[in-house]
Design a protein around this motif. Structure first.
Motif, PDB file in Angstrom:
ATOM      1  N   ASN A  64       0.975  -1.254   0.196  1.00  0.00           N
ATOM      2  CA  ASN A  64       0.275  -0.030  -0.312  1.00  0.00           C
ATOM      3  C   ASN A  64       1.173   1.283  -0.064  1.00  0.00           C
ATOM      4  O   ASN A  64       1.487   1.602   1.160  1.00  0.00           O
ATOM      5  N   LEU A  65       1.293   1.949  -1.039  1.00  0.00           N
ATOM      6  CA  LEU A  65       2.009   2.873  -1.249  1.00  0.00           C
ATOM      7  C   LEU A  65       1.306   4.184  -1.725  1.00  0.00           C
ATOM      8  O   LEU A  65       1.993   5.381  -1.994  1.00  0.00           O
ATOM      9  N   THR A  66      -0.399   4.244  -0.756  1.00  0.00           N
ATOM     10  CA  THR A  66      -1.276   5.729  -0.697  1.00  0.00           C
ATOM     11  C   THR A  66       0.128   6.212  -0.228  1.00  0.00           C
ATOM     12  O   THR A  66       0.441   7.032   0.479  1.00  0.00           O
ATOM     13  N   LYS A  67      -0.195   7.949  -1.291  1.00  0.00           N
ATOM     14  CA  LYS A  67       0.311   9.002  -1.177  1.00  0.00           C
ATOM     15  C   LYS A  67       1.781   8.628  -0.266  1.00  0.00           C
ATOM     16  O   LYS A  67       2.812  10.036   0.042  1.00  0.00           O
ATOM     17  N   ALA A  68       2.188   8.190  -0.753  1.00  0.00           N
ATOM     18  CA  ALA A  68       3.802   7.597  -0.531  1.00  0.00           C
ATOM     19  C   ALA A  68       5.055   8.874  -1.838  1.00  0.00           C
ATOM     20  O   ALA A  68       4.186   8.659  -2.720  1.00  0.00           O
ATOM     21  N   ASN A  69       5.510   8.664  -1.236  1.00  0.00           N
ATOM     22  CA  ASN A  69       7.109  10.001  -1.851  1.00  0.00           C
ATOM     23  C   ASN A  69       7.655   9.300  -2.587  1.00  0.00           C
ATOM     24  O   ASN A  69       9.074   8.590  -2.161  1.00  0.00           O
ATOM     25  N   LEU A  70       8.839   8.781  -4.054  1.00  0.00           N
ATOM     26  CA  LEU A  70       9.117   8.308  -4.192  1.00  0.00           C
ATOM     27  C   LEU A  70       9.740   8.846  -5.433  1.00  0.00           C
ATOM     28  O   LEU A  70      10.549   8.194  -6.781  1.00  0.00           O
ATOM     29  N   SER A  71      10.050  10.146  -5.458  1.00  0.00           N
ATOM     30  CA  SER A  71      10.721  11.187  -6.287  1.00  0.00           C
ATOM     31  C   SER A  71      11.745  10.929  -6.228  1.00  0.00           C
ATOM     32  O   SER A  71      12.233  10.390  -5.377  1.00  0.00           O
ATOM     33  N   ARG A  72      12.832  11.092  -7.863  1.00  0.00           N
ATOM     34  CA  ARG A  72      14.621  10.209  -7.301  1.00  0.00           C
ATOM     35  C   ARG A  72      14.575   9.148  -6.790  1.00  0.00           C
ATOM     36  O   ARG A  72      15.123   9.099  -6.419  1.00  0.00           O
ATOM     37  N   THR A  73      13.496   8.342  -6.312  1.00  0.00           N
ATOM     38  CA  THR A  73      13.569   6.558  -6.084  1.00  0.00           C
ATOM     39  C   THR A  73      14.364   5.979  -7.358  1.00  0.00           C
ATOM     40  O   THR A  73      13.625   6.012  -8.111  1.00  0.00           O
ATOM     41  N   ILE A  74      15.227   5.287  -6.762  1.00  0.00           N
ATOM     42  CA  ILE A  74      15.556   4.296  -8.142  1.00  0.00           C
ATOM     43  C   ILE A  74      14.479   2.832  -7.531  1.00  0.00           C
ATOM     44  O   ILE A  74      15.044   2.032  -6.579  1.00  0.00           O
ATOM     45  N   LEU A  75      13.801   2.600  -9.078  1.00  0.00           N
ATOM     46  CA  LEU A  75      13.373   1.741  -8.510  1.00  0.00           C
ATOM     47  C   LEU A  75      13.689   0.240 -10.173  1.00  0.00           C
ATOM     48  O   LEU A  75      12.552  -0.110 -10.295  1.00  0.00           O
ATOM     49  N   TYR A  76      15.047   0.535 -10.375  1.00  0.00           N
ATOM     50  CA  TYR A  76      15.169   0.444 -11.192  1.00  0.00           C
ATOM     51  C   TYR A  76      14.700  -1.619 -11.158  1.00  0.00           C
ATOM     52  O   TYR A  76      15.506  -2.402  -9.850  1.00  0.00           O
ATOM     53  N   GLN A  77      14.045  -2.256 -12.096  1.00  0.00           N
ATOM     54  CA  GLN A  77      14.069  -3.758 -11.962  1.00  0.00           C
ATOM     55  C   GLN A  77      13.292  -4.046 -10.531  1.00  0.00           C
ATOM     56  O   GLN A  77      13.065  -5.382 -10.088  1.00  0.00           O
ATOM     57  N   ALA A  78      12.187  -2.984  -9.971  1.00  0.00           N
ATOM     58  CA  ALA A  78      12.014  -2.915  -9.083  1.00  0.00           C
ATOM     59  C   ALA A  78      10.216  -4.067  -9.446  1.00  0.00           C
ATOM     60  O   ALA A  78       9.461  -3.986 -10.197  1.00  0.00           O
ATOM     61  N   LYS A  79       9.606  -4.402  -8.680  1.00  0.00           N
ATOM     62  CA  LYS A  79       8.203  -5.406  -8.208  1.00  0.00           C
ATOM     63  C   LYS A  79       7.329  -4.657  -7.827  1.00  0.00           C
ATOM     64  O   LYS A  79       7.496  -4.201  -6.807  1.00  0.00           O
ATOM     65  N   LEU A  80       6.426  -3.624  -8.588  1.00  0.00           N
ATOM     66  CA  LEU A  80       5.117  -3.346  -7.790  1.00  0.00           C
ATOM     67  C   LEU A  80       4.010  -3.804  -8.114  1.00  0.00           C
ATOM     68  O   LEU A  80       2.663  -3.484  -8.451  1.00  0.00           O
TER      69      LEU A  80
ATOM     70  N   VAL B  65      10.647  -1.807 -13.908  1.00  0.00           N
ATOM     71  CA  VAL B  65       9.562  -2.302 -13.280  1.00  0.00           C
ATOM     72  C   VAL B  65       8.388  -2.905 -13.327  1.00  0.00           C
ATOM     73  O   VAL B  65       7.594  -2.681 -15.190  1.00  0.00           O
ATOM     74  N   ASP B  66       7.972  -3.774 -12.887  1.00  0.00           N
ATOM     75  CA  ASP B  66       7.236  -5.109 -13.009  1.00  0.00           C
ATOM     76  C   ASP B  66       5.609  -3.772 -12.310  1.00  0.00           C
ATOM     77  O   ASP B  66       5.166  -3.879 -11.500  1.00  0.00           O
ATOM     78  N   PHE B  67       4.729  -3.527 -13.504  1.00  0.00           N
ATOM     79  CA  PHE B  67       3.362  -2.116 -13.136  1.00  0.00           C
ATOM     80  C   PHE B  67       1.978  -3.522 -12.823  1.00  0.00           C
ATOM     81  O   PHE B  67       0.908  -3.068 -13.240  1.00  0.00           O
ATOM     82  N   THR B  68       1.903  -4.712 -13.440  1.00  0.00           N
ATOM     83  CA  THR B  68       0.900  -5.552 -13.193  1.00  0.00           C
ATOM     84  C   THR B  68      -0.058  -5.269 -12.679  1.00  0.00           C
ATOM     85  O   THR B  68       0.742  -5.470 -11.089  1.00  0.00           O
ATOM     86  N   ASN B  69      -0.878  -4.801 -13.065  1.00  0.00           N
ATOM     87  CA  ASN B  69      -2.191  -5.845 -11.747  1.00  0.00           C
ATOM     88  C   ASN B  69      -2.385  -4.656 -10.907  1.00  0.00           C
ATOM     89  O   ASN B  69      -2.687  -4.091  -9.710  1.00  0.00           O
ATOM     90  N   VAL B  70      -1.350  -3.343 -10.869  1.00  0.00           N
ATOM     91  CA  VAL B  70      -1.237  -2.260  -9.925  1.00  0.00           C
ATOM     92  C   VAL B  70      -2.939  -0.810 -10.160  1.00  0.00           C
ATOM     93  O   VAL B  70      -3.481  -1.993 -10.592  1.00  0.00           O
ATOM     94  N   ILE B  71      -3.029  -1.108  -8.734  1.00  0.00           N
ATOM     95  CA  ILE B  71      -4.524  -0.298  -9.000  1.00  0.00           C
ATOM     96  C   ILE B  71      -3.921   1.115  -8.195  1.00  0.00           C
ATOM     97  O   ILE B  71      -3.149   1.590  -7.708  1.00  0.00           O
ATOM     98  N   GLY B  72      -5.140   1.676  -8.544  1.00  0.00           N
ATOM     99  CA  GLY B  72      -4.810   3.616  -8.295  1.00  0.00           C
ATOM    100  C   GLY B  72      -4.523   4.402  -8.927  1.00  0.00           C
ATOM    101  O   GLY B  72      -3.901   5.405  -8.339  1.00  0.00           O
ATOM    102  N   MET B  73      -3.621   3.731 -10.147  1.00  0.00           N
ATOM    103  CA  MET B  73      -2.714   4.273 -10.742  1.00  0.00           C
ATOM    104  C   MET B  73      -3.135   5.851 -11.987  1.00  0.00           C
ATOM    105  O   MET B  73      -4.179   5.845 -12.430  1.00  0.00           O
ATOM    106  N   SER B  74      -3.012   6.598 -11.344  1.00  0.00           N
ATOM    107  CA  SER B  74      -3.026   8.196 -12.217  1.00  0.00           C
ATOM    108  C   SER B  74      -3.021   7.841 -13.152  1.00  0.00           C
ATOM    109  O   SER B  74      -2.243   7.748 -13.616  1.00  0.00           O
ATOM    110  N   GLU B  75      -3.883   9.179 -14.136  1.00  0.00           N
ATOM    111  CA  GLU B  75      -3.559   9.197 -15.891  1.00  0.00           C
ATOM    112  C   GLU B  75      -2.245  10.024 -16.002  1.00  0.00           C
ATOM    113  O   GLU B  75      -0.330   9.349 -16.038  1.00  0.00           O
ATOM    114  N   SER B  76      -1.477  10.942 -14.503  1.00  0.00           N
ATOM    115  CA  SER B  76      -0.365  11.357 -14.962  1.00  0.00           C
ATOM    116  C   SER B  76       0.743  10.411 -14.384  1.00  0.00           C
ATOM    117  O   SER B  76       1.903   9.928 -15.204  1.00  0.00           O
ATOM    118  N   GLN B  77       0.504   9.762 -13.236  1.00  0.00           N
ATOM    119  CA  GLN B  77       1.745   8.019 -13.459  1.00  0.00           C
ATOM    120  C   GLN B  77       1.439   7.316 -14.330  1.00  0.00           C
ATOM    121  O   GLN B  77       2.800   7.158 -14.365  1.00  0.00           O
TER     122      GLN B  77
END
Length: 379
Positions: A271-287, A329-341
């Motif tokens: 649950n990453l609601t309102k989390a701040n991931l700016s400039r975070t290195i998510l290379y090959q992370a699983k979301l 990054v694996d974005f399979t089945n993420v929820i709550g993704m906005s248009e800008s995201q």
């Protein structure tokens, strides 16, 4: 006198046997038995348990009498003779074969019973092991909670003064980073999430504006501290503490993970609601399956926002170099993704990840050039 009568009875028995005279033999046996029984009774009487009541003694004598009567009736009725004749006419080889079959069946039965007993022992042992493991896990959870609570208290005492204000000098910050790294390496995913939430909500992961001369944090006049994303200093810099670890199914709401290195970290179902991931290195992370409602991937405008580049200062107004690195990054089945995201991730995640984003990326050009040199070793 009894001795002479006993000797006479023995002589009578001997003469009856020698001359094959049954009457004389029976008479001698009767005399000997009649003389011997009183003597034997008198010698055994003191040894009879005193705990037996007269009625119990009578029952015992009656049982013996009934056995004698039954045996006598069977003898008179010819039962033993019939058994003897039946035994003489029996094919004992067949009986032996039946006995062998019975023995085999008995052995099979015994083996079955032994197997059943072994299975029951296994079930009991398994249940005991499961229960012991459950108790061990419960004890580990309690121990971990105590460890984390002690960490919270220790960090608070380390960086706060007597009035509750941040009083973090370089040495205190170094100690805080060291204690945090040690703790995150010894707790499970849920424990790590608790620590991150505590540090985030306590503003210990946020770059704060400081006095350039004393290094003290500056109050914003609203009961908090001013943020300074460009030149601010964090009390605790996570760095690579969370790289390549498993944070699946944890609660990271409102967590400040900006500038952290989460390369190959599993955030599955988080649950990453309102989390701040700016400039975070998510290379090959699983979301995959994560809740991204309100999650910040960049600052500034979508059109000019781009991922961070090492050794290049970000522009938080235009968004240039302020974004998260979302390549592969694996974005399979993420929820709550906005248009800008969606548009940001489609533009900068690469061809492989674009296929995993819900809604697709056909309308968004791929702005990530494979030939662009990217290095994250400095983090």
């Amino acid at each position: 006198m009894a001795i002479w009568f006993n000797l006479l009875a023995i002589v009578a028995i001997g003469c009856g046997i020698a001359f094959k005279h049954p009457g004389l033999t029976v008479a001698g046996c009767a005399i000997a038995l009649g003389l011997s029984l009183p003597i034997v009774y008198r010698s055994l009487r003191p040894k009879i348990p005193k705990s037996l009541s007269p009625s119990q003694r009578l029952q015992l004598v009656t049982i013996v009498t009934m056995l004698v009567v039954i045996i006598s009736l069977l003898r008179i009725g010819g039962f033993f003779t019939y058994v003897g004749e039946l035994s003489a006419g029996t094919d004992w080889s067949a009986v032996g074969a039946v006995g062998l079959w019975g023995g085999a069946i008995g052995q099979t039965t015994i083996a079955t019973i032994a197997a059943f007993v072994s299975w029951r022992q296994y079930v009991v042992s398994r249940d005991l092991t499961i229960e012991q493991n459950r108790l061990n896990r419960q004890q580990n959870v309690i121990t971990q909670q105590q460890t984390i609570d002690n960490y919270f208290q220790g960090i608070s005492s380390l960086v706060l003064d007597d009035n509750g204000f941040l009083e973090d000098w370089p040495q205190e910050r170094a100690f805080a980073v060291g204690r945090t790294a040690a703790l995150l390496g010894s707790v499970n995913a849920e424990g790590k999430a608790r620590v991150i939430r505590f540090l985030s909500r306590s503003k210990l992961l946020t770059p704060l504006q400081r006095d350039l001369r004393l290094g003290k944090v500056i109050l914003n006049g609203d009961g908090g501290y001013d943020e300074d994303r460009i030149a601010g200093l964090r009390v605790i810099d996570l760095g690579v503490m969370l790289a390549s670890i498993d944070l699946s199914l944890t609660d990271l709401r409102w967590s400040d993970l900006s500038d952290a290195n989460l390369i190959r970290t599993s955030l599955t179902g988080c649950n990453l609601t309102k989390a701040n991931l700016s400039r975070t290195i998510l290379y090959q992370a699983k979301l995959n399956g994560a809740d991204l409602k309100g999650t910040r991937f960049f600052y500034g405008k979508l059109e000019s926002a781009s991922p961070r580049i090492p050794n290049v200062d970000p522009d938080y107004i235009t968004g240039e170099y302020s974004g998260a690195v979302v390549e592969d990054v694996d974005f399979t089945n993420v929820i709550g993704m906005s248009e800008s995201q969606r548009q940001y991730c489609c533009a900068w995640c690469g061809e492989n990840s674009r296929r995993t984003i819900p809604g697709g990326c056909k309308d968004v050009p791929n702005r990530l050039f494979i030939s662009t040199a990217r290095s994250f070793d400095d983090d």
